[in-house]
Scaffold this motif. Structure first.
Motif, PDB file in Angstrom:
ATOM      1  N   PRO A   1      35.292  40.243  48.049  1.00  0.00           N
ATOM      2  CA  PRO A   1      34.697  39.121  48.800  1.00  0.00           C
ATOM      3  C   PRO A   1      35.428  38.615  49.934  1.00  0.00           C
ATOM      4  O   PRO A   1      36.581  38.781  50.299  1.00  0.00           O
ATOM      5  CB  PRO A   1      34.961  38.179  47.681  1.00  0.00           C
TER       6      PRO A   1
ATOM      7  N   ARG B   1      28.805  36.935  49.145  1.00  0.00           N
ATOM      8  CA  ARG B   1      27.918  37.959  49.727  1.00  0.00           C
ATOM      9  C   ARG B   1      26.941  37.399  50.675  1.00  0.00           C
ATOM     10  O   ARG B   1      26.710  37.939  51.817  1.00  0.00           O
ATOM     11  CB  ARG B   1      27.363  38.779  48.645  1.00  0.00           C
TER      12      ARG B   1
ATOM     13  N   THR C   1      42.953  51.943  52.702  1.00  0.00           N
ATOM     14  CA  THR C   1      43.684  53.019  53.377  1.00  0.00           C
ATOM     15  C   THR C   1      42.700  53.916  54.061  1.00  0.00           C
ATOM     16  O   THR C   1      42.632  54.176  55.257  1.00  0.00           O
ATOM     17  CB  THR C   1      44.281  53.912  52.508  1.00  0.00           C
TER      18      THR C   1
ATOM     19  N   THR D   1      48.182  49.935  42.083  1.00  0.00           N
ATOM     20  CA  THR D   1      48.249  48.848  42.083  1.00  0.00           C
ATOM     21  C   THR D   1      49.484  47.869  41.734  1.00  0.00           C
ATOM     22  O   THR D   1      50.088  47.211  42.377  1.00  0.00           O
ATOM     23  CB  THR D   1      47.266  48.040  41.469  1.00  0.00           C
TER      24      THR D   1
ATOM     25  N   GLY E   1      43.117  50.174  43.659  1.00  0.00           N
ATOM     26  CA  GLY E   1      44.168  51.036  44.033  1.00  0.00           C
ATOM     27  C   GLY E   1      43.593  52.370  44.245  1.00  0.00           C
ATOM     28  O   GLY E   1      44.145  53.356  44.344  1.00  0.00           O
ATOM     29  N   CYS E   2      42.140  52.555  44.277  1.00  0.00           N
ATOM     30  CA  CYS E   2      41.589  53.936  44.426  1.00  0.00           C
ATOM     31  C   CYS E   2      41.755  54.220  45.800  1.00  0.00           C
ATOM     32  O   CYS E   2      41.685  55.521  46.185  1.00  0.00           O
ATOM     33  CB  CYS E   2      40.015  53.950  44.314  1.00  0.00           C
TER      34      CYS E   2
ATOM     35  N   ASP F   1      34.515  47.064  52.797  1.00  0.00           N
ATOM     36  CA  ASP F   1      35.363  47.235  51.745  1.00  0.00           C
ATOM     37  C   ASP F   1      34.684  46.607  50.351  1.00  0.00           C
ATOM     38  O   ASP F   1      34.745  45.321  50.292  1.00  0.00           O
ATOM     39  CB  ASP F   1      36.701  46.926  51.977  1.00  0.00           C
ATOM     40  N   ARG F   2      34.209  47.156  49.469  1.00  0.00           N
ATOM     41  CA  ARG F   2      33.136  46.697  48.444  1.00  0.00           C
ATOM     42  C   ARG F   2      32.043  45.859  48.849  1.00  0.00           C
ATOM     43  O   ARG F   2      31.745  45.564  49.899  1.00  0.00           O
ATOM     44  CB  ARG F   2      34.049  45.773  47.659  1.00  0.00           C
TER      45      ARG F   2
ATOM     46  N   SER G   1      29.983  46.633  43.488  1.00  0.00           N
ATOM     47  CA  SER G   1      31.145  46.100  42.786  1.00  0.00           C
ATOM     48  C   SER G   1      30.795  45.240  41.842  1.00  0.00           C
ATOM     49  O   SER G   1      31.155  44.987  40.643  1.00  0.00           O
ATOM     50  CB  SER G   1      32.128  45.410  43.751  1.00  0.00           C
TER      51      SER G   1
HETATM   52  N1  T5A Z   1      34.931  42.203  42.842  1.00  0.00           N
HETATM   53  C1  T5A Z   1      34.620  42.630  44.059  1.00  0.00           C
HETATM   54  C2  T5A Z   1      34.246  41.867  41.725  1.00  0.00           C
HETATM   55  O1  T5A Z   1      34.696  41.747  40.363  1.00  0.00           O
HETATM   56  N2  T5A Z   1      32.906  41.930  42.049  1.00  0.00           N
HETATM   57  C3  T5A Z   1      32.472  42.235  43.268  1.00  0.00           C
HETATM   58  O2  T5A Z   1      31.172  41.794  43.523  1.00  0.00           O
HETATM   59  C4  T5A Z   1      33.356  42.254  44.449  1.00  0.00           C
HETATM   60  C5  T5A Z   1      32.754  42.426  45.570  1.00  0.00           C
HETATM   61  C6  T5A Z   1      38.565  42.360  45.123  1.00  0.00           C
HETATM   62  C7  T5A Z   1      38.516  42.191  43.707  1.00  0.00           C
HETATM   63  O3  T5A Z   1      37.230  41.650  43.487  1.00  0.00           O
HETATM   64  C8  T5A Z   1      36.756  42.187  42.558  1.00  0.00           C
HETATM   65  C9  T5A Z   1      37.254  43.722  42.548  1.00  0.00           C
HETATM   66  C10 T5A Z   1      38.465  43.505  43.019  1.00  0.00           C
HETATM   67  O4  T5A Z   1      39.276  43.542  41.839  1.00  0.00           O
HETATM   68  P1  T5A Z   1      40.677  43.515  46.488  1.00  0.00           P
HETATM   69  O5  T5A Z   1      42.145  42.889  46.591  1.00  0.00           O
HETATM   70  O6  T5A Z   1      39.904  43.644  47.590  1.00  0.00           O
HETATM   71  O7  T5A Z   1      40.108  42.491  45.176  1.00  0.00           O
HETATM   72  O8  T5A Z   1      41.123  44.461  45.212  1.00  0.00           O
HETATM   73  P2  T5A Z   1      40.801  46.212  45.787  1.00  0.00           P
HETATM   74  O9  T5A Z   1      39.236  46.274  46.629  1.00  0.00           O
HETATM   75  O10 T5A Z   1      40.712  46.887  44.660  1.00  0.00           O
HETATM   76  O11 T5A Z   1      41.974  46.747  46.867  1.00  0.00           O
HETATM   77  P3  T5A Z   1      43.215  47.031  46.529  1.00  0.00           P
HETATM   78  O12 T5A Z   1      43.994  47.064  47.755  1.00  0.00           O
HETATM   79  O13 T5A Z   1      43.903  46.951  45.242  1.00  0.00           O
HETATM   80  O14 T5A Z   1      42.865  48.807  46.418  1.00  0.00           O
HETATM   81  P4  T5A Z   1      42.042  49.737  47.560  1.00  0.00           P
HETATM   82  O15 T5A Z   1      41.920  49.103  48.651  1.00  0.00           O
HETATM   83  O16 T5A Z   1      41.206  50.604  46.812  1.00  0.00           O
HETATM   84  O17 T5A Z   1      43.609  50.527  47.796  1.00  0.00           O
HETATM   85  P5  T5A Z   1      44.644  50.943  48.670  1.00  0.00           P
HETATM   86  O18 T5A Z   1      44.276  51.633  49.941  1.00  0.00           O
HETATM   87  O19 T5A Z   1      45.181  49.511  49.224  1.00  0.00           O
HETATM   88  O20 T5A Z   1      45.690  51.681  48.087  1.00  0.00           O
HETATM   89  C11 T5A Z   1      46.584  51.262  47.010  1.00  0.00           C
HETATM   90  C12 T5A Z   1      47.651  52.100  46.931  1.00  0.00           C
HETATM   91  O21 T5A Z   1      47.502  53.161  46.623  1.00  0.00           O
HETATM   92  C13 T5A Z   1      48.201  53.858  47.554  1.00  0.00           C
HETATM   93  C14 T5A Z   1      48.348  52.977  48.718  1.00  0.00           C
HETATM   94  O22 T5A Z   1      49.419  53.535  49.802  1.00  0.00           O
HETATM   95  C15 T5A Z   1      48.656  51.690  48.204  1.00  0.00           C
HETATM   96  O23 T5A Z   1      50.090  51.500  47.973  1.00  0.00           O
HETATM   97  N3  T5A Z   1      47.381  55.086  48.012  1.00  0.00           N
HETATM   98  C16 T5A Z   1      47.570  56.296  47.468  1.00  0.00           C
HETATM   99  N4  T5A Z   1      48.517  56.867  46.953  1.00  0.00           N
HETATM  100  C17 T5A Z   1      48.376  58.176  46.648  1.00  0.00           C
HETATM  101  N5  T5A Z   1      47.485  59.130  46.784  1.00  0.00           N
HETATM  102  C18 T5A Z   1      46.300  58.652  47.607  1.00  0.00           C
HETATM  103  N6  T5A Z   1      45.369  59.270  48.081  1.00  0.00           N
HETATM  104  C19 T5A Z   1      46.415  57.287  47.995  1.00  0.00           C
HETATM  105  N7  T5A Z   1      45.762  56.335  48.540  1.00  0.00           N
HETATM  106  C20 T5A Z   1      46.122  55.009  48.591  1.00  0.00           C
END
Ligand code: T5A
Length: 213
Positions: A41, A75, A19, A147, A14-15, A96-97, A101
């Motif tokens: 992944p 990877r 976006t 998230t 959720g960081c 993205d990652r 990670s």
């Molecule tokens: N993983 C991955 C491992 O354990 N080992 C590894 O080697 C690798 C490569 C991947 C999972 O796998 C793990 C890590 C993860 O748990 P994923 O679905 O790709 O799974 O998960 P994330 O990468 O965490 O993706 P998310 O979609 O959950 O998060 P994001 O991409 O960081 O965030 P985003 O842009 O989707 O935004 C999240 C929410 O916050 C809002 C957005 O609108 C959205 O609703 N938001 C904000 N709100 C307020 N202020 C801001 N500045 C905002 N920016 C975004």
């Protein structure tokens, strides 16, 4: 053909990586750059299939070592099929990652041995390594709250808060160790403020790369 650049986005759940990576891709394309947007992944059909296994909450009994090997396998395919060819063809690859990670989640979160993680990293990536990494830093509580507001959690998002706090600490350790590669950006700021900080860093990197080409 001059090599392109390999840029990764990292941080806790959720960081805001997804976006921000899209906003940066729009900015770079508007400036006439060839951009490849990809994720881990995933990023290839086989690696996306591995992603499905890794994130499905039905696999809650997955052993940490199995998890580590699956991330490494995804990877290896991604580097071979997408990242290395695209960088070689001169594109800016935004991912993205990536391997940080694994160090943060499987090392910090799951407490697997750093030696094993680094050995597998070399096997999976060879000499492919990011030119720059943007670490979007946010408290674990805020990241999980963003998230959760989106709905059902995947297998890793569902881990307890302490797990995600260890992951954040591990990312910050990597940034402290490699300050030239890893730029820490405050992800608690507005989307536009974060995007501006990212653009400033990447535009400077591109100018530097052109000056030395
Ligand atoms: N993983 C991955 C491992 O354990 N080992 C590894 O080697 C690798 C490569 C991947 C999972 O796998 C793990 C890590 C993860 O748990 P994923 O679905 O790709 O799974 O998960 P994330 O990468 O965490 O993706 P998310 O979609 O959950 O998060 P994001 O991409 O960081 O965030 P985003 O842009 O989707 O935004 C999240 C929410 O916050 C809002 C957005 O609108 C959205 O609703 N938001 C904000 N709100 C307020 N202020 C801001 N500045 C905002 N920016 C975004």
């Amino acid at each position: 053909m001059t090599d392109g650049l390999f840029i990764t986005f990292e941080g806790i759940e959720g960081c805001g990586k997804t976006t921000q990576i899209r906003l940066l891709a729009d900015h770079l394309r508007a400036a006439g750059r060839s951009v490849v947007l990809t994720r881990e992944p995933g990023g290839t059909p086989a690696a996306e299939a591995i992603r499905t296994i890794l994130l499905d909450p039905a696999h809650d009994g997955l052993a940490p070592t199995t998890e580590l090997l699956l991330y490494a396998a995804a990877r290896a395919q991604h580097v071979h099929q997408v990242i290395r060819p695209a960088v070689g063809a001169g594109a800016v690859v935004l991912c993205d990652r990536f391997a940080d990670s694994t160090e943060a989640y499987q090392g910090g979160g799951r407490a697997l041995s750093q030696e094993t993680i680094q050995t597998l990293r070399k096997v999976a990536t060879g000499d492919t390594w990011p030119d720059c990494t943007i670490l979007l830093d946010l408290s674990a509580a805020e990241g999980l709250s963003r998230t959760r507001s989106r709905g059902a959690l995947d297998r890793i998002e569902g881990e307890p808060l302490a797990f995600h706090e260890r992951v954040r600490a591990a990312f910050l350790d990597i940034a402290a160790r490699e300050p030239k590669r890893v730029a820490v950006v405050n992800a608690a700021a507005s989307v536009e403020t974060v995007a501006e900080a990212v653009r400033v860093r990447i535009d400077a990197l591109l100018r530097e790369a052109e000056a030395t080409a």
